[in-house]
Scaffold this motif. Structure first.
Motif, PDB file in Angstrom:
ATOM      1  N   SER A  74       0.929  -1.223   0.040  1.00 47.78           N
ATOM      2  CA  SER A  74      -0.122   0.084   0.052  1.00 47.78           C
ATOM      3  C   SER A  74       0.813   1.315   0.009  1.00 47.78           C
ATOM      4  O   SER A  74       1.988   1.180   0.418  1.00 47.78           O
ATOM      5  CB  SER A  74      -0.902   0.079   1.457  1.00 47.78           C
ATOM      6  OG  SER A  74      -0.476   0.428   2.162  1.00 47.78           O
ATOM      7  N   ALA A  75       0.316   2.469  -0.432  1.00 41.61           N
ATOM      8  CA  ALA A  75       1.119   3.625  -0.457  1.00 41.61           C
ATOM      9  C   ALA A  75       1.483   4.050   0.905  1.00 41.61           C
ATOM     10  O   ALA A  75       2.356   4.627   1.148  1.00 41.61           O
ATOM     11  CB  ALA A  75       0.175   4.689  -1.351  1.00 41.61           C
ATOM     12  N   ALA A  76       0.407   3.834   1.698  1.00 48.70           N
ATOM     13  CA  ALA A  76       0.767   4.163   3.153  1.00 48.70           C
ATOM     14  C   ALA A  76       2.191   3.317   3.965  1.00 48.70           C
ATOM     15  O   ALA A  76       2.786   4.170   4.537  1.00 48.70           O
ATOM     16  CB  ALA A  76      -0.548   4.332   4.067  1.00 48.70           C
ATOM     17  N   ALA A  77       1.928   2.224   3.577  1.00 50.82           N
ATOM     18  CA  ALA A  77       2.944   1.481   4.051  1.00 50.82           C
ATOM     19  C   ALA A  77       4.285   1.931   3.576  1.00 50.82           C
ATOM     20  O   ALA A  77       5.359   1.855   4.163  1.00 50.82           O
ATOM     21  CB  ALA A  77       2.676  -0.029   3.774  1.00 50.82           C
ATOM     22  N   GLN A  78       4.438   1.967   2.356  1.00 47.63           N
ATOM     23  CA  GLN A  78       5.515   2.471   1.599  1.00 47.63           C
ATOM     24  C   GLN A  78       6.121   4.006   2.225  1.00 47.63           C
ATOM     25  O   GLN A  78       7.268   3.874   2.409  1.00 47.63           O
ATOM     26  CB  GLN A  78       5.449   2.640   0.348  1.00 47.63           C
ATOM     27  CG  GLN A  78       6.598   3.037  -0.639  1.00 47.63           C
ATOM     28  CD  GLN A  78       6.825   2.413  -1.977  1.00 47.63           C
ATOM     29  OE1 GLN A  78       7.210   1.316  -2.151  1.00 47.63           O
ATOM     30  NE2 GLN A  78       6.705   3.318  -2.996  1.00 47.63           N
ATOM     31  N   LEU A  79       5.155   4.683   2.471  1.00 50.94           N
ATOM     32  CA  LEU A  79       5.420   6.083   2.976  1.00 50.94           C
ATOM     33  C   LEU A  79       6.002   5.915   4.215  1.00 50.94           C
ATOM     34  O   LEU A  79       7.025   6.721   4.705  1.00 50.94           O
ATOM     35  CB  LEU A  79       4.289   6.951   2.728  1.00 50.94           C
ATOM     36  CG  LEU A  79       4.402   8.347   3.304  1.00 50.94           C
ATOM     37  CD1 LEU A  79       5.657   9.204   2.563  1.00 50.94           C
ATOM     38  CD2 LEU A  79       3.262   9.219   2.917  1.00 50.94           C
ATOM     39  N   GLU A  80       5.317   4.848   4.957  1.00 48.53           N
ATOM     40  CA  GLU A  80       6.098   4.727   6.569  1.00 48.53           C
ATOM     41  C   GLU A  80       7.453   4.422   6.578  1.00 48.53           C
ATOM     42  O   GLU A  80       8.233   4.877   7.264  1.00 48.53           O
ATOM     43  CB  GLU A  80       5.088   3.851   7.240  1.00 48.53           C
ATOM     44  CG  GLU A  80       4.956   3.905   8.573  1.00 48.53           C
ATOM     45  CD  GLU A  80       3.859   3.059   9.328  1.00 48.53           C
ATOM     46  OE1 GLU A  80       2.988   2.526   8.555  1.00 48.53           O
ATOM     47  OE2 GLU A  80       3.722   3.241  10.618  1.00 48.53           O
ATOM     48  N   ARG A  81       7.634   3.574   5.548  1.00 47.28           N
ATOM     49  CA  ARG A  81       8.995   3.053   5.489  1.00 47.28           C
ATOM     50  C   ARG A  81      10.231   4.085   5.105  1.00 47.28           C
ATOM     51  O   ARG A  81      11.135   4.240   5.364  1.00 47.28           O
ATOM     52  CB  ARG A  81       9.167   1.935   4.362  1.00 47.28           C
ATOM     53  CG  ARG A  81       8.785   0.753   4.869  1.00 47.28           C
ATOM     54  CD  ARG A  81       9.290  -0.631   3.889  1.00 47.28           C
ATOM     55  NE  ARG A  81       9.011  -0.604   2.771  1.00 47.28           N
ATOM     56  CZ  ARG A  81       7.877  -0.692   2.021  1.00 47.28           C
ATOM     57  NH1 ARG A  81       6.863  -1.266   2.834  1.00 47.28           N
ATOM     58  NH2 ARG A  81       7.791  -0.633   0.844  1.00 47.28           N
ATOM     59  N   LEU A  82       9.701   5.337   4.119  1.00 50.57           N
ATOM     60  CA  LEU A  82      10.469   6.334   3.939  1.00 50.57           C
ATOM     61  C   LEU A  82      10.564   7.296   4.885  1.00 50.57           C
ATOM     62  O   LEU A  82      11.660   7.851   5.284  1.00 50.57           O
ATOM     63  CB  LEU A  82       9.746   7.006   2.699  1.00 50.57           C
ATOM     64  CG  LEU A  82       9.449   6.099   1.443  1.00 50.57           C
ATOM     65  CD1 LEU A  82       9.220   7.161   0.235  1.00 50.57           C
ATOM     66  CD2 LEU A  82      10.865   5.230   0.979  1.00 50.57           C
ATOM     67  N   TRP A  83       9.663   7.316   5.813  1.00 53.38           N
ATOM     68  CA  TRP A  83       9.466   8.461   6.977  1.00 53.38           C
ATOM     69  C   TRP A  83      10.748   7.551   7.928  1.00 53.38           C
ATOM     70  O   TRP A  83      11.443   8.536   8.696  1.00 53.38           O
ATOM     71  CB  TRP A  83       8.277   8.364   7.657  1.00 53.38           C
ATOM     72  CG  TRP A  83       7.238   9.285   7.323  1.00 53.38           C
ATOM     73  CD1 TRP A  83       6.174   9.329   6.492  1.00 53.38           C
ATOM     74  CD2 TRP A  83       7.740  10.762   7.565  1.00 53.38           C
ATOM     75  NE1 TRP A  83       5.846  10.596   6.549  1.00 53.38           N
ATOM     76  CE2 TRP A  83       6.613  11.469   6.904  1.00 53.38           C
ATOM     77  CE3 TRP A  83       8.765  11.359   8.045  1.00 53.38           C
ATOM     78  CZ2 TRP A  83       6.670  13.183   7.144  1.00 53.38           C
ATOM     79  CZ3 TRP A  83       8.627  12.915   8.276  1.00 53.38           C
ATOM     80  CH2 TRP A  83       7.521  13.661   7.613  1.00 53.38           C
ATOM     81  N   ALA A  84      10.666   6.420   8.082  1.00 50.87           N
ATOM     82  CA  ALA A  84      11.904   5.526   8.897  1.00 50.87           C
ATOM     83  C   ALA A  84      13.354   6.287   8.565  1.00 50.87           C
ATOM     84  O   ALA A  84      14.144   6.576   9.463  1.00 50.87           O
ATOM     85  CB  ALA A  84      11.910   4.241   8.857  1.00 50.87           C
ATOM     86  N   LEU A  85      13.414   6.305   7.331  1.00 50.62           N
ATOM     87  CA  LEU A  85      14.828   6.612   6.572  1.00 50.62           C
ATOM     88  C   LEU A  85      14.908   8.226   6.924  1.00 50.62           C
ATOM     89  O   LEU A  85      16.087   8.929   7.517  1.00 50.62           O
ATOM     90  CB  LEU A  85      14.792   6.609   5.156  1.00 50.62           C
ATOM     91  CG  LEU A  85      14.605   5.209   4.741  1.00 50.62           C
ATOM     92  CD1 LEU A  85      14.897   5.232   3.211  1.00 50.62           C
ATOM     93  CD2 LEU A  85      15.637   4.152   5.209  1.00 50.62           C
ATOM     94  N   VAL A  86      13.968   9.152   6.838  1.00 47.41           N
ATOM     95  CA  VAL A  86      14.052  10.530   7.039  1.00 47.41           C
ATOM     96  C   VAL A  86      14.121  10.953   8.303  1.00 47.41           C
ATOM     97  O   VAL A  86      14.798  11.769   8.783  1.00 47.41           O
ATOM     98  CB  VAL A  86      12.635  11.255   6.377  1.00 47.41           C
ATOM     99  CG1 VAL A  86      12.521  12.667   6.901  1.00 47.41           C
ATOM    100  CG2 VAL A  86      12.508  11.217   5.178  1.00 47.41           C
TER     101      VAL A  86
END
Lengths: 206, 206
Positions: free
Chosen positions: A175-187
């Motif tokens: 899902s788009a939200a799950a992917q965005l959550e992973r990117l937030w972990a990096l940021v």
């Protein structure tokens, strides 16, 4: 009874128009295609929406109203402001994925067919929450609130591009939200090994 | 002599079409508008490009070729791979800002009028460089290469959305590359104060 039927007709027309605009944009959408897909005559359609512009405006309003509700819902949370920014971005990603009117409203905005930019309804709230997070010590000292506000916009815009590209390939993605959550972990924590490049990267020709 | 003139006519047609597609998309672009703006007859235009599709294809090829050149140029640099990823993203941001054919090629790709996705010409190189950076210890251990590859795509897509929104407001903003560079500073080092939220943020209702 008659009013109920009119409401259903209007809702079907808006839903169909949103799907057309999402796929083909404003210029690629026609009243005749909408009436055909929605199974109503052009006369019935234009009785409720005299022009394509009126239809597009109804789609814009529907998408905006879902986004505004989301902003208000997240704003009312009691979580730390930095978390609320993340939550808001995830909720928007979810709306983008599931709500055709939201995707259509965004596309109308990108094609300059709307009175304001679609992100105007949530970016000020992100900026406000990030300022609060900065004052509260949740952000590292040298994180400029304005840059991080822009980064959040890029993440949300990236999500939209991801959803469009995904639709074209139809592969099995998360899902788009799950992917965005992973990117937030990096940021949140940063990606580089401490000291690998340093704060000032070496010049291009070293 | 005659060939030179034909080349000039073709170049003018491609340039004009790119500007139209950049602003109005494939569906909003017409052969008659292109011929009018380029100052040539529809007959002269269709002698070189029999259909709108042929013109759009020439725009796509022109944009792709600028992007591919950029990828090759950056790939040949001797800088650490993580830096080369940043350089590549900045060069793409710069092309997006300055080259109409690049923006038009991207728009064609988003509207599904191209044989491949526009990012196919640079994302594999980003993935390769990030794997190299990971092996070389430039990335922190717990940075997944695939997630960071996606983050780079989001940053580049965000840049495109930024440029489109900026064009609409025409306010005085910095360059797309300068803005992207500031976002990279956040991504490299992370934005949260160490320990503010922790690796596992508290549940939404705490």
């Amino acid at each position: 009874m008659r009013q109920e039927r009119a409401e259903r007709t209007r809702a079907a027309a808006v839903r169909t128009t949103a799907a057309e605009i999402d796929l083909k944009g404003y210029d690629g959408t026609s009243l005749s295609a909408v009436s055909k897909i929605a199974g109503m005559s052009v006369g019935a359609l234009t009785f409720h929406f005299p022009s394509k512009n009126d239809l597009a405006n109804a789609v814009w309003q529907a998408g905006q109203s879902l986004l505004r509700e989301a902003v208000e819902r997240v704003a009312a949370n009691r979580t730390p402001p930095l978390l609320r920014v993340i939550e808001l971005s995830l909720v928007i990603a979810d709306l983008m994925e599931k709500e055709t009117t939201v995707r259509a409203a965004i596309r109308l905005s990108r094609e300059s067919h709307t009175p304001s930019h679609w992100s105007d309804c949530w970016v000020p709230e992100v900026r406000r929450l990030l300022s609060e997070a900065h004052r509260g010590g949740q952000l590292s000292e040298d994180t400029p609130v304005e840059d991080l506000t822009v980064l959040v916009q890029y993440l949300v815009d990236g999500t939209e591009a991801y959803l469009r590209a995904r639709r074209d390939t139809e592969q099995g993605y998360g899902s788009a939200a799950a992917q965005l959550e992973r990117l937030w972990a990096l940021v949140l924590t940063g990606v580089q090994d401490a000291g690998a490049l340093g704060r000032n990267p070496p010049p291009a020709r070293s």
